[in-house]
Design an enzyme around this catalytic site. Structure first.
Site, PDB file in Angstrom:
ATOM      1  N   ASP A  98       2.832   8.687  17.513  1.00  0.00           N
ATOM      2  CA  ASP A  98       2.712   9.575  18.670  1.00  0.00           C
ATOM      3  C   ASP A  98       2.173  10.944  18.271  1.00  0.00           C
ATOM      4  OD1 ASP A  98       3.559   7.641  20.399  1.00  0.00           O
ATOM      5  OD2 ASP A  98       5.547   8.492  20.762  1.00  0.00           O
ATOM      6  N   HIS A 124       7.636  11.157  -1.258  1.00  0.00           N
ATOM      7  CA  HIS A 124       7.994  11.933  -2.449  1.00  0.00           C
ATOM      8  C   HIS A 124       7.618  13.404  -2.335  1.00  0.00           C
ATOM      9  CE1 HIS A 124       9.246   8.390  -4.603  1.00  0.00           C
ATOM     10  NE2 HIS A 124       8.070   7.814  -4.429  1.00  0.00           N
ATOM     11  N   ARG A 144       2.035   8.567   4.820  1.00  0.00           N
ATOM     12  CA  ARG A 144       3.019   7.664   4.220  1.00  0.00           C
ATOM     13  C   ARG A 144       4.418   8.140   4.611  1.00  0.00           C
ATOM     14  NH1 ARG A 144       3.691   6.063  -2.152  1.00  0.00           N
ATOM     15  NH2 ARG A 144       4.177   8.287  -2.396  1.00  0.00           N
ATOM     16  N   ASP A 189       5.830   2.477  -9.646  1.00  0.00           N
ATOM     17  CA  ASP A 189       7.087   1.775  -9.380  1.00  0.00           C
ATOM     18  C   ASP A 189       7.060   0.356  -9.938  1.00  0.00           C
ATOM     19  OD1 ASP A 189       9.093   3.351  -7.593  1.00  0.00           O
ATOM     20  OD2 ASP A 189       7.136   3.840  -6.781  1.00  0.00           O
ATOM     21  N   GLU A 222       5.075  -2.731  -4.539  1.00  0.00           N
ATOM     22  CA  GLU A 222       5.260  -1.935  -5.751  1.00  0.00           C
ATOM     23  C   GLU A 222       6.458  -2.358  -6.597  1.00  0.00           C
ATOM     24  OE1 GLU A 222       5.893   2.164  -4.576  1.00  0.00           O
ATOM     25  OE2 GLU A 222       6.560   1.519  -2.601  1.00  0.00           O
TER      26      GLU A 222
END
Length: 352
Positions: free
Chosen positions: A87, A48, A73, A178, A152
């Protein structure tokens, strides 16, 4: 030389609560300020927030110099995206919108090298291995990767028991915002039904031996989740902290300036009636106090109107904050009074 130690993963295994904060401003400068604040972990959000691989890498580089552990995230739990973040040096990932055990198993495979997983063996190019500076990285990296999955919605909650049985999932994060929306309480994560669902899920997570996590700005819910055994809890978001601070600072600055005010009057033998009508009309939107002779109405915006009624005249004072639209506010008051006085030709004369 093995892969770098993941202190966050070790703390979760030891059951030591880790307190964190969300980073959504997508800026290394803000990340550095936040890292010096003392949180155990900071989550760099790409779901977000306007982050990409380069901005996330820059923030991880900043956090590497502090004790705050970087959690990333991704936008979504795609294998190719996970490979890039690993990586780039992320050791802990929080994957959003996990709804099934099969999805969780695929995520475990995505963060694990072959033959048990599908993570691409490209560490020679990667910051994660210090660009081939860690000779044993491939053999030791899996043990230091921490996989957190985010449940969620109702589908994820229904599958929670099965998700908790997936080996390789280190923790489960419950997303109350959510979840509230999916339960029919959009914008109200504090609804009793939602909080009960969150705490019920936290009990299951802890009983299964997994780490439980949550982001909530409600101190009571933070306490309740910690008491239920949650071990990674975020208590705030840099975006909301900054926005609230700036708004409050601007409000305080403007409060140093004088309000704007204008006086007016209307000739009428029904002054008391119109005063009371206007106060009653706006009483459901503002704070209104009135009797037959005097009345005042105050809105949260800072707009105010005070009125005094005599036998043949209504005296009016219209007030706004220092940056309010006084001209429009006078017109609004005038329009309402004229509408109430439809049986006569009422005219409000403003002094300025």
């Amino acid at each position: 030389m093995p892969a770098p130690h993941n202190p966050f993963k070790a703390a979760l295994k030891a059951g030591k609560p880790q307190m964190g904060c969300w980073l959504g401003l997508a800026d290394p400068y803000v990340a550095q300020i936040s890292a010096g604040a003392g949180f155990d972990w900071l989550l760099i959000d790409a779901e977000h927030a306007p982050n990409d691989l380069r901005s996330i890498t820059a923030q991880m580089q900043v956090l590497a110099g502090f004790d705050s552990h970087a959690i990333v995230r991704p936008t979504i739990g795609e294998t190719w995206m996970i490979k890039q973040y690993l990586d780039a040096g992320a050791q802990t990932l929080l994957i959003p919108m996990v709804e099934s055990a099969e999805q969780a198993r695929e995520l475990v495979r995505a963060v694990t090298y072959p033959p048990h997983g599908v993570r691409g063996v490209g560490s020679a190019l990667a910051r994660a291995s210090n660009f081939s500076g860690i000779p044993d990285y491939l053999q030791t990296a899996d043990a230091e990767i921490c996989l957190l999955v985010q449940v969620e919605n109702r589908a994820g909650m229904a599958a929670l028991d099965e998700i908790l049985q997936v080996e390789g999932v280190d923790g489960v994060f419950i997303g109350p915002a959510d979840l509230a929306a999916d339960m029919g309480f959009i914008g109200n994560a504090g609804a009793p039904e939602v909080e009960a669902a969150v705490l019920g899920a936290m009990d299951k997570i802890v009983a299964a031996g997994k780490a439980g996590g949550i982001l909530t700005l409600d101190p009571k819910m933070q306490r309740a989740c910690l008491d239920a055994g949650a071990t990674f809890v975020a208590t705030n978001i840099d975006v909301t902290l900054f926005a609230a601070a700036m708004r409050n600072t601007a409000k305080a600055a403007l409060a140093l300036l004088p309000d704007q005010a204008a006086t007016g009057s209307a000739k009428t033998e029904n002054a008391s009636r119109y005063l009371q009508q206007l106060c009653k009309h706006w009483s459901h939107k503002a704070t209104a106090e009135f009797d037959a002779a005097q009345g005042s109405i105050t809105f949260d915006t800072g707009n105010r109107v005070t009125m005094t009624a005599s036998a043949d005249q209504l005296e009016i004072t219209a007030t706004t904050g220092p940056r309010g639209d006084l001209t429009r506010w006078k017109q609004v008051i005038t329009d309402h009074l004229v509408r109430f006085a439809f049986r006569e030709e009422l005219s409000v004369e403003w002094a300025d």
